[in-house]
Design a protein around this motif. Structure first.
Motif, PDB file in Angstrom:
ATOM      1  N   LEU A 167       0.904  -1.277   0.186  1.00  0.00           N
ATOM      2  CA  LEU A 167       0.209  -0.104   0.013  1.00  0.00           C
ATOM      3  C   LEU A 167       0.910   1.146  -0.017  1.00  0.00           C
ATOM      4  CD1 LEU A 167      -2.766  -1.071   2.604  1.00  0.00           C
ATOM      5  CD2 LEU A 167      -2.919  -0.907   0.066  1.00  0.00           C
ATOM      6  N   LYS A 168       2.057   1.173   0.567  1.00  0.00           N
ATOM      7  CA  LYS A 168       2.783   2.500   0.515  1.00  0.00           C
ATOM      8  C   LYS A 168       3.359   2.348  -0.684  1.00  0.00           C
ATOM      9  CE  LYS A 168       5.947   2.656   4.147  1.00  0.00           C
ATOM     10  NZ  LYS A 168       6.814   2.208   5.170  1.00  0.00           N
ATOM     11  N   THR A 169       3.933   1.414  -1.608  1.00  0.00           N
ATOM     12  CA  THR A 169       4.288   1.634  -2.660  1.00  0.00           C
ATOM     13  C   THR A 169       3.506   2.179  -3.641  1.00  0.00           C
ATOM     14  OG1 THR A 169       5.802  -0.570  -2.262  1.00  0.00           O
ATOM     15  CG2 THR A 169       5.450  -0.062  -4.393  1.00  0.00           C
ATOM     16  N   MET A 170       2.252   1.578  -3.326  1.00  0.00           N
ATOM     17  CA  MET A 170       1.203   2.381  -4.395  1.00  0.00           C
ATOM     18  C   MET A 170       0.700   3.681  -4.150  1.00  0.00           C
ATOM     19  SD  MET A 170      -1.101  -1.225  -3.962  1.00  0.00           S
ATOM     20  CE  MET A 170      -2.469  -0.544  -5.148  1.00  0.00           C
ATOM     21  N   GLY A 171       1.341   4.322  -3.059  1.00  0.00           N
ATOM     22  CA  GLY A 171       0.803   5.771  -2.539  1.00  0.00           C
ATOM     23  C   GLY A 171      -0.424   5.636  -2.001  1.00  0.00           C
ATOM     24  N   LEU A 172      -1.134   4.624  -1.458  1.00  0.00           N
ATOM     25  CA  LEU A 172      -2.645   4.742  -0.661  1.00  0.00           C
ATOM     26  C   LEU A 172      -1.975   5.041   0.566  1.00  0.00           C
ATOM     27  CD1 LEU A 172      -4.134   1.666  -2.266  1.00  0.00           C
ATOM     28  CD2 LEU A 172      -4.240   4.118  -3.040  1.00  0.00           C
ATOM     29  N   VAL A 173      -0.818   4.968   1.253  1.00  0.00           N
ATOM     30  CA  VAL A 173      -0.576   4.994   2.678  1.00  0.00           C
ATOM     31  C   VAL A 173       0.797   5.542   2.721  1.00  0.00           C
ATOM     32  CG1 VAL A 173      -0.400   3.579   4.806  1.00  0.00           C
ATOM     33  CG2 VAL A 173      -2.231   3.054   3.446  1.00  0.00           C
ATOM     34  N   GLN A 174       0.947   6.434   3.650  1.00  0.00           N
ATOM     35  CA  GLN A 174       2.294   7.050   3.955  1.00  0.00           C
ATOM     36  C   GLN A 174       3.134   6.095   5.019  1.00  0.00           C
ATOM     37  OE1 GLN A 174       2.914  11.303   4.510  1.00  0.00           O
ATOM     38  NE2 GLN A 174       0.827  11.567   3.749  1.00  0.00           N
ATOM     39  N   LYS A 175       2.342   5.744   6.002  1.00  0.00           N
ATOM     40  CA  LYS A 175       3.065   4.971   7.073  1.00  0.00           C
ATOM     41  C   LYS A 175       1.837   4.038   7.486  1.00  0.00           C
ATOM     42  CE  LYS A 175       5.126   9.037   8.988  1.00  0.00           C
ATOM     43  NZ  LYS A 175       6.509   8.725   9.040  1.00  0.00           N
ATOM     44  N   ILE A 176       2.403   2.607   7.839  1.00  0.00           N
ATOM     45  CA  ILE A 176       2.044   1.646   8.562  1.00  0.00           C
ATOM     46  C   ILE A 176       2.140   1.327   9.835  1.00  0.00           C
ATOM     47  CG2 ILE A 176       1.523   0.660   6.087  1.00  0.00           C
ATOM     48  CD1 ILE A 176       3.895  -1.386   6.883  1.00  0.00           C
ATOM     49  N   GLY A 177       1.266   0.615  10.425  1.00  0.00           N
ATOM     50  CA  GLY A 177       1.437   0.118  12.111  1.00  0.00           C
ATOM     51  C   GLY A 177       0.468  -0.553  12.832  1.00  0.00           C
ATOM     52  N   ILE A 178       0.357  -0.511  13.771  1.00  0.00           N
ATOM     53  CA  ILE A 178      -0.663  -1.241  14.826  1.00  0.00           C
ATOM     54  C   ILE A 178      -1.004  -0.421  15.796  1.00  0.00           C
ATOM     55  CG2 ILE A 178       0.693  -3.629  14.201  1.00  0.00           C
ATOM     56  CD1 ILE A 178       2.101  -3.383  16.720  1.00  0.00           C
ATOM     57  N   SER A 179      -2.303  -1.244  16.124  1.00  0.00           N
ATOM     58  CA  SER A 179      -2.970  -0.475  17.446  1.00  0.00           C
ATOM     59  C   SER A 179      -3.092  -1.585  18.374  1.00  0.00           C
ATOM     60  CB  SER A 179      -4.313   0.042  17.033  1.00  0.00           C
ATOM     61  OG  SER A 179      -4.998   0.276  18.269  1.00  0.00           O
ATOM     62  N   ILE A 180      -2.511  -1.295  19.625  1.00  0.00           N
ATOM     63  CA  ILE A 180      -2.252  -2.404  20.511  1.00  0.00           C
ATOM     64  C   ILE A 180      -3.149  -2.048  21.848  1.00  0.00           C
ATOM     65  CG2 ILE A 180      -0.096  -3.097  19.870  1.00  0.00           C
ATOM     66  CD1 ILE A 180       1.108  -1.735  22.222  1.00  0.00           C
ATOM     67  N   TYR A 181      -3.295  -3.065  22.769  1.00  0.00           N
ATOM     68  CA  TYR A 181      -3.773  -2.695  24.004  1.00  0.00           C
ATOM     69  C   TYR A 181      -3.114  -3.017  25.258  1.00  0.00           C
ATOM     70  CZ  TYR A 181      -8.344  -3.150  21.686  1.00  0.00           C
ATOM     71  OH  TYR A 181      -9.337  -2.616  20.779  1.00  0.00           O
ATOM     72  N   ASP A 182      -1.723  -3.585  24.940  1.00  0.00           N
ATOM     73  CA  ASP A 182      -0.939  -3.915  25.997  1.00  0.00           C
ATOM     74  C   ASP A 182       0.692  -3.966  25.315  1.00  0.00           C
ATOM     75  OD1 ASP A 182       0.881  -5.304  28.041  1.00  0.00           O
ATOM     76  OD2 ASP A 182      -0.806  -5.972  28.799  1.00  0.00           O
ATOM     77  N   PRO A 183       1.538  -3.086  25.977  1.00  0.00           N
ATOM     78  CA  PRO A 183       2.733  -3.139  25.323  1.00  0.00           C
ATOM     79  C   PRO A 183       3.491  -4.376  25.288  1.00  0.00           C
ATOM     80  CG  PRO A 183       2.799  -1.971  27.375  1.00  0.00           C
ATOM     81  CD  PRO A 183       1.270  -2.398  27.094  1.00  0.00           C
ATOM     82  N   ALA A 184       3.032  -5.485  25.971  1.00  0.00           N
ATOM     83  CA  ALA A 184       3.721  -6.633  26.050  1.00  0.00           C
ATOM     84  C   ALA A 184       3.494  -7.341  24.687  1.00  0.00           C
ATOM     85  CB  ALA A 184       2.898  -7.681  27.077  1.00  0.00           C
ATOM     86  N   GLU A 185       2.440  -6.940  23.883  1.00  0.00           N
ATOM     87  CA  GLU A 185       2.347  -7.362  22.347  1.00  0.00           C
ATOM     88  C   GLU A 185       3.360  -7.139  21.654  1.00  0.00           C
ATOM     89  OE1 GLU A 185      -1.830  -6.430  20.811  1.00  0.00           O
ATOM     90  OE2 GLU A 185      -2.184  -5.772  22.657  1.00  0.00           O
ATOM     91  N   LEU A 186       4.114  -5.919  21.861  1.00  0.00           N
ATOM     92  CA  LEU A 186       5.416  -5.433  21.196  1.00  0.00           C
ATOM     93  C   LEU A 186       6.601  -6.424  21.140  1.00  0.00           C
ATOM     94  CD1 LEU A 186       5.120  -1.662  21.887  1.00  0.00           C
ATOM     95  CD2 LEU A 186       4.050  -2.797  19.794  1.00  0.00           C
ATOM     96  N   ASP A 187       6.576  -7.181  22.152  1.00  0.00           N
ATOM     97  CA  ASP A 187       7.693  -8.130  22.376  1.00  0.00           C
ATOM     98  C   ASP A 187       7.894  -8.928  21.352  1.00  0.00           C
ATOM     99  OD1 ASP A 187       8.058  -6.898  24.775  1.00  0.00           O
ATOM    100  OD2 ASP A 187       7.228  -8.478  25.962  1.00  0.00           O
ATOM    101  N   ALA A 188       6.745  -9.631  20.970  1.00  0.00           N
ATOM    102  CA  ALA A 188       6.815 -10.612  19.694  1.00  0.00           C
ATOM    103  C   ALA A 188       6.734  -9.728  18.213  1.00  0.00           C
ATOM    104  CB  ALA A 188       5.765 -11.704  19.827  1.00  0.00           C
TER     105      ALA A 188
END
Length: 288
Positions: free
Chosen positions: A126-147
């Protein structure tokens, strides 16, 4: 302006403190106009926020940076890349935009499943196509970021954060994201309005944390700061936080938030923080 405007209230009833229901189209326009006058230029929305995207598109938001979120990829999806691309296009059509500033996954744990690499590649495309500048995630607990962050690189991470919920600090992830150049957008700075309520307004089911509420009230009183000022200034005080997302039901509420940004934040006692997810995760409130 570091503040970003949350839009879930524009699309549906939301928030424990919301007494008025879904924000009307006229009030939505007034909120957006006021936000623009205070140099607030980012909107946070999602496909799952009722008709929020349609409402925003009908009003017209060509000069806004918009971050939206994709719902979970359907189980057994045979064409993940096609589904992600079609979903992004559909969101943009509703918003009346050519591209998103950011597009986040609402269910990032899917990246750790068998199709995770395909989902992430689809987002990158989507970034390559110009539909999105940045991609990411929405989390509920920072422990999710470990993996998640051990396998993927994200441009944006959105996470809950407030003066009671300091998990992003204590886990080390606030500084780690900043050091890696990842934008950190924080939400739930009022804990859906719970942190702004007076003792008489607060639902009785939260009385099990009465000692915490008493300490909170005493700190506010002794340092002569309002709950609104405390919540807003605390979140804005961190250089590592890129955006602070606030949701409002009226233009008057937004004006009060903007006025609350000016001034310092007293030092918070260490006792004013909790790890109990029954309190700091609103999705668990119905079980209390």
């Amino acid at each position: 302006m570091k503040l970003a405007l949350g839009t879930v209230q524009f699309g549906q009833n939301y928030g424990i403190a919301n007494q008025a229901g879904q924000v009307s189209p006229a009030e939505t326009k007034a909120i957006l106009k006021l936000a623009t006058s205070h140099r607030i230029n980012m909107l946070d929305t999602a496909t799952s926020y009722g008709d929020s995207e349609l409402r925003l598109g009908a009003i017209g938001i060509p000069n806004w940076q918009v971050v939206s979120k994709l719902p979970a990829v359907p189980d057994g999806c045979a064409d993940i890349a096609g589904w992600v691309t079609d979903s992004a296009h559909a969101s943009l059509r509703r918003l009346g935009l050519q591209s998103h500033y950011g597009l986040l996954l609402h269910r990032p744990q899917q990246l750790l499943d068998a199709d995770g690499d395909q989902i992430f590649l689809a987002l990158q495309n989507l970034k390559t196509m110009g539909l999105v500048q940045k991609i990411g995630i929405s989390i509920y607990d920072p422990a999710e970021l470990d993996a998640l962050c051990s396998r993927f690189e994200f441009d944006i991470v959105q996470a809950p954060f407030n003066l009671l919920d300091r998990r992003m600090i204590n886990s080390g992830w606030m500084s780690r994201l900043a050091n890696s150049g990842t934008e950190l957008h924080v939400r739930s700075i009022f804990l859906q309005g719970l942190l702004l309520m007076t003792p008489s307004e607060r639902p009785s089911k939260f009385n099990r944390w009465q000692q915490l509420w008493s300490a909170y009230s005493e700190w506010l009183r002794s340092d002569e700061i309002t709950p609104l000022q405390a919540c807003v200034r605390y979140s804005l005080s961190f250089a590592e936080i890129t955006r602070v997302i606030v949701g409002v039901d009226t233009a008057h509420q937004l004006r009060e938030i903007v006025e609350a940004t000016g001034g310092s934040i007293p030092v918070l006692p260490g006792t004013l923080q909790v790890q109990d997810c029954d309190l700091i995760n609103p999705s668990r409130w119905s079980a209390i």
